[in-house]
Design a protein around this motif. Structure first.
Motif, mmCIF file in Angstrom:
data_model
loop_
_atom_site.group_PDB
_atom_site.id
_atom_site.type_symbol
_atom_site.label_atom_id
_atom_site.label_comp_id
_atom_site.label_asym_id
_atom_site.label_seq_id
_atom_site.Cartn_x
_atom_site.Cartn_y
_atom_site.Cartn_z
ATOM 1 N N MET A 37 56.204 47.666 40.386
ATOM 2 C CA MET A 37 56.093 48.125 41.765
ATOM 3 C C MET A 37 54.891 47.538 42.490
ATOM 4 S SD MET A 37 58.483 49.966 42.922
ATOM 5 C CE MET A 37 57.599 50.502 44.341
ATOM 6 N N TRP A 38 54.139 46.703 41.817
ATOM 7 C CA TRP A 38 52.998 46.092 42.478
ATOM 8 C C TRP A 38 53.458 44.914 43.304
ATOM 9 C CZ3 TRP A 38 48.607 48.750 41.991
ATOM 10 C CH2 TRP A 38 48.519 49.622 40.905
ATOM 11 N N LYS A 39 52.833 44.709 44.431
ATOM 12 C CA LYS A 39 53.129 43.534 45.233
ATOM 13 C C LYS A 39 52.834 42.292 44.404
ATOM 14 C CE LYS A 39 52.034 45.613 49.717
ATOM 15 N NZ LYS A 39 51.163 45.522 50.890
ATOM 16 N N LYS A 40 53.750 41.321 44.473
ATOM 17 C CA LYS A 40 53.587 40.143 43.633
ATOM 18 C C LYS A 40 52.279 39.429 43.921
ATOM 19 C CE LYS A 40 58.528 39.579 43.023
ATOM 20 N NZ LYS A 40 59.712 38.793 43.337
ATOM 21 N N GLY A 41 51.866 39.403 45.160
ATOM 22 C CA GLY A 41 50.638 38.723 45.530
ATOM 23 C C GLY A 41 49.395 39.402 45.001
ATOM 24 N N HIS A 42 49.535 40.631 44.509
ATOM 25 C CA HIS A 42 48.382 41.379 44.018
ATOM 26 C C HIS A 42 48.279 41.330 42.501
ATOM 27 C CE1 HIS A 42 47.774 44.040 47.832
ATOM 28 N NE2 HIS A 42 47.921 42.762 48.104
ATOM 29 N N ILE A 43 49.171 40.569 41.868
ATOM 30 C CA ILE A 43 49.120 40.380 40.427
ATOM 31 C C ILE A 43 48.532 39.001 40.162
ATOM 32 C CG2 ILE A 43 50.452 40.203 38.303
ATOM 33 C CD1 ILE A 43 52.522 42.029 39.541
ATOM 34 N N THR A 44 47.440 38.950 39.433
ATOM 35 C CA THR A 44 46.769 37.684 39.191
ATOM 36 C C THR A 44 46.808 37.341 37.704
ATOM 37 O OG1 THR A 44 45.262 38.112 41.020
ATOM 38 C CG2 THR A 44 44.620 36.399 39.451
ATOM 39 N N PHE A 45 47.515 36.237 37.364
ATOM 40 C CA PHE A 45 47.490 35.745 35.997
ATOM 41 C C PHE A 45 46.160 35.032 35.792
ATOM 42 C CE2 PHE A 45 51.984 36.559 35.870
ATOM 43 C CZ PHE A 45 52.290 36.676 34.523
ATOM 44 N N GLY A 49 45.746 44.653 33.153
ATOM 45 C CA GLY A 49 44.730 45.623 33.516
ATOM 46 C C GLY A 49 44.781 45.975 34.981
ATOM 47 N N VAL A 50 44.341 47.167 35.308
ATOM 48 C CA VAL A 50 44.229 47.613 36.695
ATOM 49 C C VAL A 50 42.763 47.521 37.106
ATOM 50 C CG1 VAL A 50 44.555 49.515 38.310
ATOM 51 C CG2 VAL A 50 46.207 49.153 36.454
ATOM 52 N N LYS A 51 42.509 46.835 38.189
ATOM 53 C CA LYS A 51 41.138 46.718 38.696
ATOM 54 C C LYS A 51 40.824 47.962 39.522
ATOM 55 C CE LYS A 51 37.924 43.399 40.762
ATOM 56 N NZ LYS A 51 37.030 43.452 39.585
ATOM 57 N N VAL A 52 40.239 48.921 38.854
ATOM 58 C CA VAL A 52 39.966 50.223 39.446
ATOM 59 C C VAL A 52 38.725 50.193 40.334
ATOM 60 C CG1 VAL A 52 39.470 52.657 38.928
ATOM 61 C CG2 VAL A 52 41.078 51.382 37.508
ATOM 62 N N ASN A 53 37.747 49.375 39.958
ATOM 63 C CA ASN A 53 36.521 49.304 40.743
ATOM 64 C C ASN A 53 35.939 47.897 40.701
ATOM 65 O OD1 ASN A 53 34.667 49.119 38.362
ATOM 66 N ND2 ASN A 53 35.520 51.161 37.972
ATOM 67 N N LYS A 54 34.994 47.623 41.585
ATOM 68 C CA LYS A 54 34.413 46.294 41.720
ATOM 69 C C LYS A 54 33.558 45.909 40.512
ATOM 70 C CE LYS A 54 34.308 46.425 46.780
ATOM 71 N NZ LYS A 54 33.446 46.374 48.001
ATOM 72 N N GLU A 55 33.127 46.882 39.733
ATOM 73 C CA GLU A 55 32.250 46.602 38.603
ATOM 74 C C GLU A 55 32.989 45.947 37.433
ATOM 75 O OE1 GLU A 55 32.050 49.604 40.332
ATOM 76 O OE2 GLU A 55 30.351 48.674 41.391
ATOM 77 N N VAL A 61 45.604 43.475 37.902
ATOM 78 C CA VAL A 61 46.353 44.002 39.045
ATOM 79 C C VAL A 61 45.410 44.777 39.951
ATOM 80 C CG1 VAL A 61 48.243 45.528 39.739
ATOM 81 C CG2 VAL A 61 48.445 44.189 37.646
ATOM 82 N N GLU A 62 45.460 44.480 41.221
ATOM 83 C CA GLU A 62 44.644 45.220 42.183
ATOM 84 C C GLU A 62 45.187 46.639 42.340
ATOM 85 O OE1 GLU A 62 41.907 44.317 43.633
ATOM 86 O OE2 GLU A 62 41.885 42.211 42.998
ATOM 87 N N MET A 63 44.303 47.604 42.306
ATOM 88 C CA MET A 63 44.720 48.992 42.474
ATOM 89 C C MET A 63 45.094 49.255 43.928
ATOM 90 S SD MET A 63 42.674 52.417 41.393
ATOM 91 C CE MET A 63 43.326 54.043 41.695
ATOM 92 N N GLU A 64 46.158 50.031 44.108
ATOM 93 C CA GLU A 64 46.580 50.434 45.443
ATOM 94 C C GLU A 64 46.682 51.957 45.510
ATOM 95 O OE1 GLU A 64 50.023 48.475 46.990
ATOM 96 O OE2 GLU A 64 49.640 46.662 45.855
ATOM 97 N N ASN A 65 46.926 52.450 46.713
ATOM 98 C CA ASN A 65 47.193 53.890 46.881
ATOM 99 C C ASN A 65 48.616 54.146 46.400
ATOM 100 O OD1 ASN A 65 44.710 54.585 48.170
ATOM 101 N ND2 ASN A 65 45.453 53.515 49.972
ATOM 102 N N ARG A 66 48.767 54.168 45.090
ATOM 103 C CA ARG A 66 50.100 54.096 44.521
ATOM 104 C C ARG A 66 50.653 55.433 44.070
ATOM 105 N NH1 ARG A 66 52.104 51.579 39.107
ATOM 106 N NH2 ARG A 66 54.146 50.794 39.684
ATOM 107 N N TRP A 67 49.905 56.112 43.209
ATOM 108 C CA TRP A 67 50.477 57.299 42.600
ATOM 109 C C TRP A 67 50.275 58.558 43.422
ATOM 110 C CZ3 TRP A 67 53.995 55.660 39.943
ATOM 111 C CH2 TRP A 67 53.858 54.598 39.070
ATOM 112 N N ASP A 68 49.431 58.506 44.426
ATOM 113 C CA ASP A 68 49.253 59.677 45.271
ATOM 114 C C ASP A 68 49.978 59.498 46.596
ATOM 115 O OD1 ASP A 68 48.295 62.250 45.583
ATOM 116 O OD2 ASP A 68 46.548 61.595 46.717
ATOM 117 N N THR A 69 51.082 58.787 46.544
ATOM 118 C CA THR A 69 51.833 58.460 47.758
ATOM 119 C C THR A 69 52.163 59.690 48.583
ATOM 120 O OG1 THR A 69 52.815 56.521 46.717
ATOM 121 C CG2 THR A 69 53.953 57.402 48.638
#
Length: 368
Positions: A1-9, A251-257, A277-285
């Motif tokens: 369900m992640w946008k393809k552009g937000h998945i980085t190999f 992995g999910v990039k939860v924070n900048k650190e 994978v960049e985290m989005e406002n996903r599960w609290d839709t």
């Protein structure tokens, strides 16, 4: 369900263009469908003009690990998978099915719906019966589905009959994937996965460092997960040298650190590919402000279907409470649900620019 552009190999692979073109040309006579022939010629035209943008790391890794006689059929499938959703072309049957062996999970990641106690304590917790699973697979095979993933809302390795499910899928799909948190990968299950036709196993791990990992994958023990992934690699490479199963850390990039460079350097020793994978406002839709909603139609409505453990069919896993449920395979066929009134009404709302009248699509960030 992640946008393809937000998945980085973070790792890459490649393939010989001249060899690929040659194999595809030799495959022309294998197809009788006018549509498939047309798609193959389109692919060849792009490749011959040195346009290989269609080939992602995912396609390349499949081509590298599978026989050349499968290449053309696979790439036609992937073309439909990528093109149909953008053009809003509805195939007769879902190109991709995501099945839920189990809706429960043994971890409590802060970005996941499993922290919703109303969900985890509800009737939506359960395991798919093997008979129901076989019914789904039979219809999928007969109707031309090319890709299956075992995941959805829970952790599939919690199912005691996961091995039987894998056995039943053997040799039936281009892609058979498992997403797992890798906490329960014992030797018996590893052998079962490698003896089946699983083409990819995705390990959901967000860090290379114990404290950070355990703060994200709550209830997980880093050393156990690391040892399980190393064990999978050792068994695959040592006992199954011809295995078609690709391994991936996602992995999910939860924070900048989170350090993606060190993350890649650490995990690429143990798996074929590393993804962040960049985290989005996903599960609290359900509680998102409407201002963050996507402005266009959700392409996934033309590509895939999710089937929960109890047979409920849903257009996406962001809607984990099934507000948008489009039917049950205990009452109708997958094909009838896929082309049925509820699904078509939802697609029309999106196409007509009226997704804001549909909850929770009116607050979901997915959609161009």
């Amino acid at each position: 369900m992640w946008k393809k552009g937000h998945i980085t190999f973070l790792t890459q692979t490649d393939i010989d263009p001249a060899k690929l073109i040659s194999v595809l040309k030799q495959s022309r006579s294998h197809f009788t469908s006018k549509n498939d022939k047309k798609i193959l010629e389109t692919i060849l035209k792009n490749f011959e003009s040195t346009n290989f943008s269609f080939l992602t790391t995912q396609e390349k890794q499949y081509l590298q690990r599978n026989a050349q006689e499968k290449w053309a059929k696979y790439l036609i499938h992937r073309y439909k998978f990528n093109y149909y959703e953008n053009a809003h072309i509805l195939p007769d049957f879902p190109l991709y099915l995501i099945l839920e062996p189990v809706s429960a999970c043994n971890l409590r990641c802060p970005f996941c719906h499993q922290i919703d106690e109303k969900f985890t304590s509800s009737k939506q917790m359960g395991m798919m019966k093997l008979e129901l699973f076989k019914k789904i697979i039979d219809e999928a095979v007969n109707s031309g589905t090319g890709s299956i993933t075992l995941t959805c809302r829970g952790e599939p390795t919690l199912h005691p009959q996961l091995g039987d499910m894998l056995d039943y899928c053997k040799g039936k799909f281009f892609e058979l994937k498992i997403n797992t948190n890798a906490t329960r990968l014992d030797e018996k299950l590893i052998h079962k996965i490698l003896q089946s036709s699983v083409t990819e196993i995705v390990f959901s791990v967000d860090s290379y460092e114990k404290v950070e990992y355990e703060s994200i994958r709550v209830k997980g023990i880093f050393e156990n997960v690391l040892n399980n992934i190393i064990k999978f690699k050792d068994i695959r490479d040592g006992e199954y040298p011809d295995s078609k199963c690709v391994t991936r850390i996602s992995g999910v990039k939860v924070n900048k650190e989170q350090d993606t460079i060190k993350f890649k350097e650490f995990w690429q020793k143990y798996v074929d590919h590393v993804v962040m994978v960049e985290m989005e406002n996903r599960w609290d839709t359900y509680h998102n402000p409407k201002e963050i909603a996507g402005s266009g139609s959700c392409k996934l409505l033309w590509e895939r279907m999710y089937i929960w453990y109890d047979g409920i069919c849903n257009p996406c896993d962001i809607d984990y409470k099934s507000e948008l449920q489009v039917g049950s395979i205990k009452e109708n066929s997958i094909k009838d649900i896929w082309t049925g009134e509820k699904y078509q009404k939802l697609r029309k709302l999106h196409l007509d620019g009226n997704r804001n009248s549909c909850y929770p699509c009116d607050r979901c960030p997915i959609g161009s």
